[in-house]
Design a protein around this motif. Structure first.
Motif, PDB file in Angstrom:
ATOM      1  N   THR A 123       0.821  -1.211   0.000  1.00  0.00           N
ATOM      2  CA  THR A 123       0.000   0.000   0.000  1.00  0.00           C
ATOM      3  C   THR A 123       0.849   1.253   0.000  1.00  0.00           C
ATOM      4  O   THR A 123       0.414   2.304  -0.490  1.00  0.00           O
ATOM      5  CB  THR A 123      -0.911   0.018   1.255  1.00  0.00           C
ATOM      6  N   VAL A 124       2.042   1.176   0.554  1.00  0.00           N
ATOM      7  CA  VAL A 124       2.944   2.323   0.617  1.00  0.00           C
ATOM      8  C   VAL A 124       3.938   2.298  -0.541  1.00  0.00           C
ATOM      9  O   VAL A 124       4.262   3.336  -1.124  1.00  0.00           O
ATOM     10  CB  VAL A 124       3.694   2.355   1.968  1.00  0.00           C
ATOM     11  N   VAL A 216      -2.974  -7.938  -3.824  1.00  0.00           N
ATOM     12  CA  VAL A 216      -4.264  -7.534  -4.388  1.00  0.00           C
ATOM     13  C   VAL A 216      -5.172  -6.897  -3.335  1.00  0.00           C
ATOM     14  O   VAL A 216      -5.826  -5.879  -3.585  1.00  0.00           O
ATOM     15  CB  VAL A 216      -4.975  -8.746  -5.038  1.00  0.00           C
ATOM     16  N   GLU A 217      -5.211  -7.493  -2.130  1.00  0.00           N
ATOM     17  CA  GLU A 217      -6.130  -6.993  -1.101  1.00  0.00           C
ATOM     18  C   GLU A 217      -5.780  -5.587  -0.615  1.00  0.00           C
ATOM     19  O   GLU A 217      -6.623  -4.918  -0.010  1.00  0.00           O
ATOM     20  CB  GLU A 217      -6.159  -7.933   0.111  1.00  0.00           C
ATOM     21  N   THR A 218      -4.555  -5.143  -0.828  1.00  0.00           N
ATOM     22  CA  THR A 218      -4.169  -3.812  -0.370  1.00  0.00           C
ATOM     23  C   THR A 218      -4.097  -2.814  -1.516  1.00  0.00           C
ATOM     24  O   THR A 218      -4.726  -1.762  -1.470  1.00  0.00           O
ATOM     25  CB  THR A 218      -2.833  -3.848   0.387  1.00  0.00           C
ATOM     26  N   VAL A 219      -3.364  -3.146  -2.581  1.00  0.00           N
ATOM     27  CA  VAL A 219      -3.255  -2.182  -3.688  1.00  0.00           C
ATOM     28  C   VAL A 219      -4.566  -2.048  -4.449  1.00  0.00           C
ATOM     29  O   VAL A 219      -4.817  -1.021  -5.086  1.00  0.00           O
ATOM     30  CB  VAL A 219      -2.107  -2.547  -4.655  1.00  0.00           C
ATOM     31  N   GLY A 220      -5.414  -3.055  -4.378  1.00  0.00           N
ATOM     32  CA  GLY A 220      -6.697  -2.959  -5.053  1.00  0.00           C
ATOM     33  C   GLY A 220      -7.538  -1.805  -4.563  1.00  0.00           C
ATOM     34  O   GLY A 220      -8.317  -1.211  -5.319  1.00  0.00           O
ATOM     35  N   GLY A 228      -2.831   5.201  -6.559  1.00  0.00           N
ATOM     36  CA  GLY A 228      -2.714   3.935  -7.260  1.00  0.00           C
ATOM     37  C   GLY A 228      -3.005   4.081  -8.735  1.00  0.00           C
ATOM     38  O   GLY A 228      -3.598   3.199  -9.353  1.00  0.00           O
ATOM     39  N   ASP A 229      -2.575   5.199  -9.312  1.00  0.00           N
ATOM     40  CA  ASP A 229      -2.857   5.511 -10.714  1.00  0.00           C
ATOM     41  C   ASP A 229      -1.789   4.884 -11.602  1.00  0.00           C
ATOM     42  O   ASP A 229      -0.913   5.564 -12.133  1.00  0.00           O
ATOM     43  CB  ASP A 229      -2.917   7.027 -10.910  1.00  0.00           C
ATOM     44  N   VAL A 230      -1.868   3.579 -11.759  1.00  0.00           N
ATOM     45  CA  VAL A 230      -0.878   2.861 -12.553  1.00  0.00           C
ATOM     46  C   VAL A 230      -0.961   3.248 -14.021  1.00  0.00           C
ATOM     47  O   VAL A 230       0.068   3.374 -14.702  1.00  0.00           O
ATOM     48  CB  VAL A 230      -1.047   1.338 -12.356  1.00  0.00           C
ATOM     49  N   ARG A 231      -2.168   3.474 -14.540  1.00  0.00           N
ATOM     50  CA  ARG A 231      -2.303   3.892 -15.934  1.00  0.00           C
ATOM     51  C   ARG A 231      -1.630   5.252 -16.151  1.00  0.00           C
ATOM     52  O   ARG A 231      -0.885   5.449 -17.112  1.00  0.00           O
ATOM     53  CB  ARG A 231      -3.777   3.971 -16.336  1.00  0.00           C
ATOM     54  N   ALA A 261     -11.993  -4.129 -10.365  1.00  0.00           N
ATOM     55  CA  ALA A 261     -11.841  -2.701 -10.054  1.00  0.00           C
ATOM     56  C   ALA A 261     -10.519  -2.174 -10.602  1.00  0.00           C
ATOM     57  O   ALA A 261     -10.458  -1.061 -11.158  1.00  0.00           O
ATOM     58  CB  ALA A 261     -11.919  -2.474  -8.541  1.00  0.00           C
ATOM     59  N   MET A 262      -9.474  -2.954 -10.470  1.00  0.00           N
ATOM     60  CA  MET A 262      -8.167  -2.546 -10.995  1.00  0.00           C
ATOM     61  C   MET A 262      -8.202  -2.474 -12.522  1.00  0.00           C
ATOM     62  O   MET A 262      -7.644  -1.550 -13.119  1.00  0.00           O
ATOM     63  CB  MET A 262      -7.092  -3.519 -10.500  1.00  0.00           C
TER      64      MET A 262
END
Length: 341
Positions: A123-124, A216-220, A228-231, A261-262
């Motif tokens: 998450t960090v 998945v459970e945290t970064v999701g 979390g703007d990977v795009r 969601a991701m």
């Protein structure tokens, strides 16, 4: 929100004599775990590192301290020019409560520092890479750091200490932790089985891209947020990505929801492949963990590689968020090469 990056910044290689900071951005330390963490601190010191332990380490509650205090200590350690690496004792549950409390302006003005960990630390790690452009290491937490590395893999200290490129290969083994009550000074994994990487549908694979991912459970829960703007991160770099993911404990239906969601948030829009870690997370009566991945991502026509050592089923294959990775699965060749450039 547009990521605050114009490239990837790699911390300088870690050297013996360097200072490593230990703090708990999520869960703290108590009971039998205290002896293990004390042993791990001394293990690092025995290898020549100057280890300093922060104040946010209390294991009496869900987190080691209030969110503001944890964010301030983590910011201070990451911005301190005398600290060259920060590692938590382990993960936890709610590190998401501090991602918007970190002082990103102070960190952007500082030289990058290695931040290492997995599980809730994903998450960090994610916003430190996508918002700041700092490379981070998804690898062992402090409690796992003394474990010997199986053939084919590297220790996170190897990645933090050298220029690369770093080549790791499928270890073929599945291991487990020793309970602290059994052996708080364990340095050899408990061997429990064997496994191999495999490409969904069979065949071979040879792809490259910038690594990004986590639990998945945290970064999701960061998908669709500025943290979390990977795009947006991939677009700013104008490069393909290799997304890696692993499930800790949620059943297959919850994992499926997270992955959808991701997907909807654009996580896989520039992906060249998806790497999926081994998991002991439960299936649903009507959906397996693999089925959850395929339900969410199968429509994307992306290569998927199963059963990498990248999560809650040890041993651990450390990955550098932001590194350029080449993944090859072809016959007996199963390897990933990371370049820090």
């Amino acid at each position: 929100m547009t990521p605050m990056i114009d490239g990837i910044r790699f911390p300088r290689p870690l050297r013996p004599g360097d200072r490593i900071g230990v703090t708990s951005p999520s869960a703290g330390v108590a009971g039998a775990a205290s002896e293990r963490i004390g042993f791990c601190v001394e293990w690092l010191r025995g290898r020549g590192y100057d280890v300093v332990v922060g104040e946010c380490m209390d294991g009496a509650g869900l987190t080691s301290a209030p969110a503001e205090q944890r964010a301030a200590e983590l910011t201070r350690m990451l911005a301190d020019p005398d600290i060259h690496c920060v590692v938590p004792p382990w993960g936890g549950e709610t590190a998401i409560d501090l991602v918007d409390l970190l002082d990103y302006d102070a960190l952007a003005a500082a030289e990058p520092t290695w931040l290492v960990g997995f599980s809730d630390l994903s998450t960090v790690l994610l916003p430190i890479t996508t918002r700041l452009g700092w490379a981070t290491i998804h690898g062992d937490n402090l409690a796992d750091t003394p474990y010997a590395v199986p053939d084919g893999l590297l220790h996170w200290l190897d990645l933090a200490s050298g220029p690369g490129p770093f080549v790791q290969r499928d270890s073929g083994v599945v291991t487990d932790w020793w309970r602290f009550e059994e052996d708080p000074r364990a340095t050899e994994w408990k061997h429990v089985g064997t496994n191999r990487w495999e490409v969904e549908g069979g065949g071979s694979l040879d792809v490259s891209g910038r690594l990004v991912g986590g639990c998945v459970e945290t970064v999701g829960h960061l998908a669709g947020t500025p943290y979390g703007d990977v795009r947006g991160w991939a677009d700013a770099l104008d490069e393909a990505t290799v997304v890696y993911l692993e499930a800790c404990e949620d059943d297959a239906v919850d994992i499926c929801r997270h992955l959808h969601a991701m997907r909807l948030a654009g996580w896989f829009d520039r992906a060249a492949a998806v790497l999926v870690g081994r998991t002991n997370a439960p299936d649903h009566p009507d959906l397996t963990q693999r089925g959850a991945v395929l339900d969410a991502l199968g429509r994307l026509d992306l290569p998927i590689v199963w059963d990498l050592e990248i999560g809650h089923v040890p041993p651990h294959l450390p990955l550098v968020n932001g590194a350029l990775a080449r993944v090859v699965v072809d016959g007996d060749t199963r390897e990933i090469t990371q370049t820090l450039s």
